[in-house]
Scaffold this active site. Structure first.
Site, PDB file in Angstrom:
ATOM      1  N   ALA A  78     -49.689  -5.417  47.620  1.00 56.17           N
ATOM      2  CA  ALA A  78     -50.109  -6.323  46.546  1.00 56.17           C
ATOM      3  C   ALA A  78     -49.636  -7.733  46.855  1.00 56.17           C
ATOM      4  O   ALA A  78     -48.659  -7.926  47.582  1.00 56.17           O
ATOM      5  CB  ALA A  78     -49.554  -5.859  45.204  1.00 56.17           C
ATOM      6  N   ASP A  79     -50.340  -8.692  46.290  1.00 61.87           N
ATOM      7  CA  ASP A  79     -49.910 -10.089  46.385  1.00 61.87           C
ATOM      8  C   ASP A  79     -50.250 -10.779  45.071  1.00 61.87           C
ATOM      9  O   ASP A  79     -51.332 -10.586  44.515  1.00 61.87           O
ATOM     10  CB  ASP A  79     -50.595 -10.808  47.541  1.00 61.87           C
ATOM     11  CG  ASP A  79     -49.988 -12.190  47.761  1.00 61.87           C
ATOM     12  OD1 ASP A  79     -48.924 -12.262  48.399  1.00 61.87           O
ATOM     13  OD2 ASP A  79     -50.553 -13.177  47.269  1.00 61.87           O
ATOM     14  N   THR A  80     -49.308 -11.581  44.583  1.00 57.02           N
ATOM     15  CA  THR A  80     -49.483 -12.264  43.301  1.00 57.02           C
ATOM     16  C   THR A  80     -49.490 -13.773  43.505  1.00 57.02           C
ATOM     17  O   THR A  80     -48.629 -14.311  44.197  1.00 57.02           O
ATOM     18  CB  THR A  80     -48.357 -11.871  42.320  1.00 57.02           C
ATOM     19  OG1 THR A  80     -48.389 -10.445  42.121  1.00 57.02           O
ATOM     20  CG2 THR A  80     -48.522 -12.560  40.981  1.00 57.02           C
TER      21      THR A  80
END
Length: 208
Positions: A78-80
């Site tokens: 994941a990347d935010t």
């Protein structure tokens, strides 16, 4: 006969590990995948979150494939990204980073995007993009300075951690709260379940 399923988390983020545990999911392995997070020229925040999550998953898988005893499993990454309009805010690493981010967010709305990428044991790549809208109150100078002094912002996208002191800054939130923390749980669990991962197995075994 049940098939043993392995879950590899391509992130060393304690927040993402805790969120998975909250959903009853314990990664069999944590394999941080460091990639260059510099946005491409004119890249939209949504596109950046999706691209980086896939790059992280693919890098972790490539590392696993070099191991002679590796058995195929589910690789999750994941990347935010925090953005004001199309402006992408950095992961704050210095006091100036944090102060600049908070000054920009003070009294206005911003968006938090998380790209979630799952690579299945069969090699299929599945992705979700989640968007949450957040509005901060206007931050008085002394409150902003106190938060910067706390150090809680370090390494956080947009210079704040909503699950900590900065939760008191939030006037309004529309969308997934866990997305802002770092991993949208509903979408992540749905993604895993949709690809055949037994996400609820630990729920029944956890009963005393």
């Amino acid at each position: 006969m049940s098939i043993l399923q392995k879950l590899v988390l391509a992130s060393g983020s304690p927040r993402r590990i805790e969120l998975l545990q909250q959903a009853g999911l314990e990664p069999d392995r944590v394999l941080p995948a460091d990639v260059d997070e510099t946005p491409l020229r004119a890249e939209h925040p949504r596109s950046l979150a999706k691209r980086l999550s896939q790059e992280k998953a693919e890098k972790a898988l490539a590392s696993l494939n070099t191991e002679t005893d590796y058995a195929p499993g589910f690789v999750l990454a994941a990347d935010t990204v925090v953005a004001v309009g199309r402006r992408i805010l950095p992961k704050a690493e210095t006091i100036d980073d944090a102060a600049n981010c908070l000054g920009l967010l003070s009294g206005r709305s911003h968006r938090v995007y998380s790209g979630v990428c799952l690579i299945t044991p069969g090699g299929k790549v599945r992705q979700r993009l989640v968007e949450t809208r957040v509005r901060f109150k206007r931050l008085p100078r002394e409150e902003l300075e106190a938060y910067v002094a706390s150090g809680e912002w370090r390494g956080k996208a947009g210079g704040y951690a909503i699950q900590g002191l900065a939760g008191s800054f939030v006037v309004k939130l529309v969308g997934s709260y866990t997305n802002v923390v770092g991993l949208p749980l509903y979408e992540t669990v749905a993604l895993l379940a949709g690809e055949g991962f037994k996400v609820h197995t630990s729920w029944t075994s956890a009963r005393s």
